[in-house]
Design a protein around this motif. Structure first.
Motif, PDB file in Angstrom:
ATOM      1  N   VAL A 110     -45.720  35.796 -19.178  1.00 45.67           N
ATOM      2  CA  VAL A 110     -44.972  37.173 -19.811  1.00 45.67           C
ATOM      3  C   VAL A 110     -43.821  37.568 -18.719  1.00 45.67           C
ATOM      4  O   VAL A 110     -42.847  37.905 -19.003  1.00 45.67           O
ATOM      5  CB  VAL A 110     -45.851  38.203 -20.266  1.00 45.67           C
ATOM      6  CG1 VAL A 110     -44.955  39.214 -20.423  1.00 45.67           C
ATOM      7  CG2 VAL A 110     -46.695  37.742 -21.492  1.00 45.67           C
ATOM      8  N   PHE A 111     -44.386  37.791 -17.447  1.00 42.27           N
ATOM      9  CA  PHE A 111     -43.476  38.140 -16.532  1.00 42.27           C
ATOM     10  C   PHE A 111     -42.159  37.196 -16.278  1.00 42.27           C
ATOM     11  O   PHE A 111     -41.192  37.772 -16.278  1.00 42.27           O
ATOM     12  CB  PHE A 111     -44.106  38.244 -15.040  1.00 42.27           C
ATOM     13  CG  PHE A 111     -44.863  39.436 -14.772  1.00 42.27           C
ATOM     14  CD1 PHE A 111     -44.058  40.551 -14.165  1.00 42.27           C
ATOM     15  CD2 PHE A 111     -46.403  39.394 -15.104  1.00 42.27           C
ATOM     16  CE1 PHE A 111     -44.998  41.498 -13.868  1.00 42.27           C
ATOM     17  CE2 PHE A 111     -46.915  40.676 -14.952  1.00 42.27           C
ATOM     18  CZ  PHE A 111     -46.220  41.765 -14.333  1.00 42.27           C
ATOM     19  N   ILE A 115     -38.074  37.924 -17.090  1.00 41.10           N
ATOM     20  CA  ILE A 115     -37.333  37.727 -15.914  1.00 41.10           C
ATOM     21  C   ILE A 115     -36.004  36.729 -16.701  1.00 41.10           C
ATOM     22  O   ILE A 115     -34.804  37.163 -16.423  1.00 41.10           O
ATOM     23  CB  ILE A 115     -37.577  36.899 -14.827  1.00 41.10           C
ATOM     24  CG1 ILE A 115     -38.521  37.927 -14.152  1.00 41.10           C
ATOM     25  CG2 ILE A 115     -36.538  36.279 -13.981  1.00 41.10           C
ATOM     26  CD1 ILE A 115     -39.329  37.161 -12.773  1.00 41.10           C
ATOM     27  N   VAL A 116     -36.344  35.814 -17.226  1.00 40.75           N
ATOM     28  CA  VAL A 116     -35.586  34.940 -18.149  1.00 40.75           C
ATOM     29  C   VAL A 116     -34.675  35.433 -18.886  1.00 40.75           C
ATOM     30  O   VAL A 116     -33.420  35.261 -19.293  1.00 40.75           O
ATOM     31  CB  VAL A 116     -36.202  33.455 -18.649  1.00 40.75           C
ATOM     32  CG1 VAL A 116     -35.291  32.644 -19.534  1.00 40.75           C
ATOM     33  CG2 VAL A 116     -36.837  32.828 -17.662  1.00 40.75           C
ATOM     34  N   PRO A 122     -33.484  42.940 -23.167  1.00 38.09           N
ATOM     35  CA  PRO A 122     -34.167  43.768 -21.966  1.00 38.09           C
ATOM     36  C   PRO A 122     -35.247  44.433 -22.931  1.00 38.09           C
ATOM     37  O   PRO A 122     -36.232  44.815 -21.850  1.00 38.09           O
ATOM     38  CB  PRO A 122     -33.095  44.776 -21.922  1.00 38.09           C
ATOM     39  CG  PRO A 122     -32.221  44.776 -23.128  1.00 38.09           C
ATOM     40  CD  PRO A 122     -32.096  43.086 -23.614  1.00 38.09           C
ATOM     41  N   GLU A 123     -35.501  44.438 -24.094  1.00 39.70           N
ATOM     42  CA  GLU A 123     -36.859  44.958 -24.622  1.00 39.70           C
ATOM     43  C   GLU A 123     -38.185  44.360 -24.092  1.00 39.70           C
ATOM     44  O   GLU A 123     -39.161  44.941 -24.189  1.00 39.70           O
ATOM     45  CB  GLU A 123     -36.896  45.074 -26.020  1.00 39.70           C
ATOM     46  CG  GLU A 123     -36.827  43.947 -26.666  1.00 39.70           C
ATOM     47  CD  GLU A 123     -35.452  43.226 -27.115  1.00 39.70           C
ATOM     48  OE1 GLU A 123     -35.232  42.450 -28.123  1.00 39.70           O
ATOM     49  OE2 GLU A 123     -34.495  43.548 -26.533  1.00 39.70           O
ATOM     50  N   VAL A 124     -37.910  43.046 -23.728  1.00 37.13           N
ATOM     51  CA  VAL A 124     -39.096  42.400 -23.245  1.00 37.13           C
ATOM     52  C   VAL A 124     -39.653  43.129 -21.893  1.00 37.13           C
ATOM     53  O   VAL A 124     -40.949  43.377 -21.743  1.00 37.13           O
ATOM     54  CB  VAL A 124     -38.817  41.019 -22.866  1.00 37.13           C
ATOM     55  CG1 VAL A 124     -40.169  40.262 -22.361  1.00 37.13           C
ATOM     56  CG2 VAL A 124     -38.448  40.275 -24.158  1.00 37.13           C
ATOM     57  N   ALA A 125     -38.772  43.096 -21.056  1.00 37.97           N
ATOM     58  CA  ALA A 125     -39.106  43.970 -19.897  1.00 37.97           C
ATOM     59  C   ALA A 125     -39.482  45.304 -20.014  1.00 37.97           C
ATOM     60  O   ALA A 125     -40.587  45.836 -19.255  1.00 37.97           O
ATOM     61  CB  ALA A 125     -37.794  43.943 -18.711  1.00 37.97           C
TER      62      ALA A 125
END
Length: 219
Positions: A110-111, A115-116, A122-125
């Motif tokens: 997930v990290f 990053i990718v 950006p909602e992933v981060a």
């Protein structure tokens, strides 16, 4: 009459099956390219069933991250430490859980995904950062109690907590993310948590008691 979704359909509960398929699809195609159709096909469910449990793709990712974060099992209310030895033990238990769960291959995946996809999604981060905040909050709350008990000196508990986590992790997370090394085993986790607690308490010693005024002798 609206038909109810059978959440226990198949060999796995439906929700678990969808989340497992979603995580595999995210890792294989990236967050942006992982369509709900691909996820539904891998989970062997209809898109209607998928949307009945998760409103959108981001909700599925949030659920995947929350599922891993929930395994850390940090208690929301902890008894305040009564000694520096007890404080060290509490930090060590929390540190061991954090090292074990965060370094898990699924969490590291997930990290890497965050990053990718930082530019396109950006909602992933943001979702991942919310899960990470839960660790920092528990550590901060412990240090607030430790200050109240006079076990460590004055300072910002949030900054102190970040310092403890930095001592705990060192460059371990970067090395795992780069696939330079594997997740730590039990022996290394034990060594890391003991050393981090020891170094942290060295940085933040117990406050000195105020000196008592001397009695003047009567001549």
């Amino acid at each position: 009459m609206k038909k109810q979704v059978n959440v226990e359909s198949g060999p796995q509960p439906l929700r678990e099956r969808i989340l497992h398929a979603a995580m595999e699809t995210f890792m294989e195609h990236g967050y942006v390219e992982a369509s709900t159709l691909k996820i539904a096909t891998r989970a062997q469910v209809s898109k209607r069933e998928l949307y009945a449990l998760f409103g959108n793709k981001q909700a599925m990712l949030s659920a995947c991250i929350a599922d891993r974060a929930g395994r850390m099992q940090f208690p929301s209310l902890l008894p305040p430490p009564s000694s520096r030895e007890e404080l060290a033990a509490m930090l060590s238990r929390l540190g061991a859980t954090a090292l074990r769960e965060v370094s898990h291959p699924a969490v590291m995946a997930v990290f890497r995904l965050a990053i990718v996809e930082a530019q396109r999604a950006p909602e992933v981060a943001v979702t991942l950062e919310a899960a990470r905040q839960s660790i920092r909050t528990v550590v901060r709350d412990i240090l607030v109690e430790a200050q109240s008990a006079g076990l460590i000196g004055a300072g910002d508990p949030s900054d102190m907590g970040n310092r403890y986590l930095a001592l705990l992790w060192g460059d371990l997370m970067v090395s795992i993310l780069l696939r330079i090394r594997e997740a730590p085993g039990a022996a290394e986790i034990d060594r890391r948590v003991r050393k981090a607690a020891e170094d942290f308490l060295s940085l933040y010693p117990e406050p000195k008691s105020p000196a008592r005024p001397r009695r003047q002798s009567r001549g």
